[in-house]
Design a protein around this motif. Structure first.
Motif, PDB file in Angstrom:
ATOM      1  N   PRO A 255      15.611   7.982   0.358  1.00 36.86           N
ATOM      2  CA  PRO A 255      15.442   6.844   1.130  1.00 36.86           C
ATOM      3  C   PRO A 255      14.432   7.050   2.124  1.00 36.86           C
ATOM      4  CG  PRO A 255      17.631   7.196   0.649  1.00 36.86           C
ATOM      5  CD  PRO A 255      17.059   8.375   0.058  1.00 36.86           C
ATOM      6  N   PHE A 256      14.532   8.141   2.812  1.00 34.84           N
ATOM      7  CA  PHE A 256      13.615   8.650   3.943  1.00 34.84           C
ATOM      8  C   PHE A 256      12.182   8.322   3.425  1.00 34.84           C
ATOM      9  CE2 PHE A 256      10.767  11.132   6.292  1.00 34.84           C
ATOM     10  CZ  PHE A 256      10.837  10.696   7.554  1.00 34.84           C
ATOM     11  N   TYR A 257      11.844   8.862   2.216  1.00 36.75           N
ATOM     12  CA  TYR A 257      10.515   8.830   1.628  1.00 36.75           C
ATOM     13  C   TYR A 257      10.383   7.420   1.448  1.00 36.75           C
ATOM     14  CZ  TYR A 257      10.152  13.948   0.012  1.00 36.75           C
ATOM     15  OH  TYR A 257      10.435  15.194   0.053  1.00 36.75           O
TER      16      TYR A 257
ATOM     17  N   MET B 218      -1.045   4.183  -2.542  1.00 36.11           N
ATOM     18  CA  MET B 218       0.048   2.710  -2.379  1.00 36.11           C
ATOM     19  C   MET B 218       0.744   3.149  -1.075  1.00 36.11           C
ATOM     20  SD  MET B 218       1.223   3.131  -6.386  1.00 36.11           S
ATOM     21  CE  MET B 218       2.546   1.732  -6.279  1.00 36.11           C
ATOM     22  N   SER B 219       0.965   4.454  -0.798  1.00 38.08           N
ATOM     23  CA  SER B 219       1.776   4.775   0.543  1.00 38.08           C
ATOM     24  C   SER B 219       1.346   3.921   1.899  1.00 38.08           C
ATOM     25  CB  SER B 219       1.661   6.096   0.653  1.00 38.08           C
ATOM     26  OG  SER B 219       2.510   6.506   1.689  1.00 38.08           O
TER      27      SER B 219
ATOM     28  N   GLY C 168      -2.066   2.058   2.195  1.00 45.09           N
ATOM     29  CA  GLY C 168      -1.560   1.051   1.080  1.00 45.09           C
ATOM     30  C   GLY C 168      -0.504   0.110   1.565  1.00 45.09           C
ATOM     31  N   GLN C 169       0.024  -0.673   0.754  1.00 42.34           N
ATOM     32  CA  GLN C 169       0.980  -1.480   0.624  1.00 42.34           C
ATOM     33  C   GLN C 169       2.541  -1.429   0.112  1.00 42.34           C
ATOM     34  OE1 GLN C 169      -0.351  -5.902   0.302  1.00 42.34           O
ATOM     35  NE2 GLN C 169      -2.422  -5.367   1.310  1.00 42.34           N
ATOM     36  N   GLY C 170       2.602  -0.253  -0.140  1.00 41.76           N
ATOM     37  CA  GLY C 170       3.750   0.096  -1.056  1.00 41.76           C
ATOM     38  C   GLY C 170       3.819  -0.376  -2.283  1.00 41.76           C
ATOM     39  N   GLY C 171       5.166  -0.433  -3.059  1.00 42.54           N
ATOM     40  CA  GLY C 171       5.052  -0.837  -4.205  1.00 42.54           C
ATOM     41  C   GLY C 171       5.957  -0.014  -5.068  1.00 42.54           C
TER      42      GLY C 171
ATOM     43  N   SER D 149       7.052   5.374   2.812  1.00 43.16           N
ATOM     44  CA  SER D 149       5.730   5.138   2.139  1.00 43.16           C
ATOM     45  C   SER D 149       5.655   3.616   1.850  1.00 43.16           C
ATOM     46  CB  SER D 149       5.807   5.793   0.846  1.00 43.16           C
ATOM     47  OG  SER D 149       6.754   5.647  -0.079  1.00 43.16           O
ATOM     48  N   GLY D 150       7.035   3.262   1.846  1.00 48.09           N
ATOM     49  CA  GLY D 150       7.292   1.534   1.115  1.00 48.09           C
ATOM     50  C   GLY D 150       7.032   1.739  -0.538  1.00 48.09           C
TER      51      GLY D 150
END
Ligand SMILES: NC(=O)c1ccc[n+]([C@@H]2O[C@H](COP(=O)([O-])OP(=O)(O)OC[C@H]3O[C@@H](n4cnc5c(N)ncnc54)[C@H](O)[C@@H]3O)[C@@H](O)[C@H]2O)c1
Length: 260
Positions: A168-170, A122-123, A128-131, A174-175
């Protein structure tokens, strides 16, 4: 998050809360729904497939205590989808303090391994596209629950792990956002046969209080869980108790003091 056309993975989808959540999710016009669980319930699965033909619903056997099972299921799901995973719900669980290692393996290590494996797909930096990753903790993951001290410890671990993942940094890296869900007592098989599941074998007043605690129905819990996915924000800790959603604000207990 708008769930229409999304690819969702639900771990523990054949459980008491899981089945109701899947039922709610399927009304949201998902693109696909992968169910990871220890055992297939082919009757329920084929009913869902018949009733919701627009969603690609499929099952992967996963024993969450086995990292190789988790990795294989995400790999197969990603290949099957030929696309990205948008939402993961880590909703498996076991409440039985007579099995200490298994309680930690399923409730805590299972959530950790599933989360870290899901991030591989997901990252954004991994393609990935986040989620969104939703980890099911418990009110026992907010408040020490002496009757089930091991379960409570595992669930407290889930709450803290998930809050740490929501850094928030993660999130900007990663989104992938994170939500912790803390249901109160919910009518499922998890609460059955409690006298044989407590941390200690001797009787306490807590044994007598347990059956008196008000419970919500699994479908009320599920409806609010899906609402939390739709309306929640990264880092939310949401208590789902007696048909209500309450945002839990956990105070900051410590800040590192830096050398000047
Ligand atoms: N029922 C409650 O009162 C309550 C309260 C707070 C939190 N929760 C949590 O909600 C989640 C769902 O619980 P439930 O009440 O539906 O319980 P349940 O017993 O009905 O369902 C548990 C699910 O976890 C799956 N599971 C168990 N061991 C597994 C393993 N080794 N590998 C893969 N899957 C496994 C089961 O097959 C089942 O699908 C759990 O995380 C539970 O701890 C439940």
């Amino acid at each position: 998050m708008d769930l229409a056309n999304r690819n969702v993975v639900y771990l523990g989808g054949f459980g008491g809360i899981g089945q109701q959540c899947v039922q709610e999710l399927l009304q949201k016009q998902l693109k696909s729904l992968a169910i990871f669980d220890l055992m297939e319930n082919d009757k329920i699965l084929s009913t869902w497939q018949q009733n919701y033909p627009q969603t690609d619903i499929f099952y992967h056997k996963v024993d969450i205590t086995k990292k190789s099972n988790i990795e294989a299921a995400y790999k197969a799901t990603s290949e099957h989808l030929n696309g990205h995973i948008d939402v993961v719900v880590n909703g498996m669980g076991l409440m039985n303090d007579r099995h200490i290692e298994l309680t930690i393996e399923i409730n805590l290590l299972g959530v950790i391994h599933s989360t870290l494996t899901a991030l591989e797909y997901m990252s954004k930096p991994k393609g990935g596209q986040g989620g969104l990753i939703v980890n099911i903790s418990s009110v026992a993951g907010l408040q020490p629950t002496p009757l089930m001290a091991i379960y409570s410890a595992a669930k407290t671990g889930v709450t803290t792990f998930t809050r740490a993942m929501a850094n928030p940094f993660y999130f900007s890296h990663s989104g992938v956002g994170f939500i912790t869900i803390c249901p109160g007592f919910t009518n499922t098989a998890l609460l059955d046969d409690i006298d044989n599941k407590t941390t200690f074998t001797y009787r306490t007043p807590m044994h007598d209080i347990f059956p008196m605690v008000k419970r919500q129905n699994a479908n009320d819990c599920a409806r609010n869980l899906i609402k939390s996915i739709e309306e929640g924000h990264n880092g939310d800790v949401l208590m789902l108790e007696l048909g209500e959603i309450t945002k839990v604000d956990i105070p900051e207990m410590w800040k590192p003091q830096l050398e000047q």
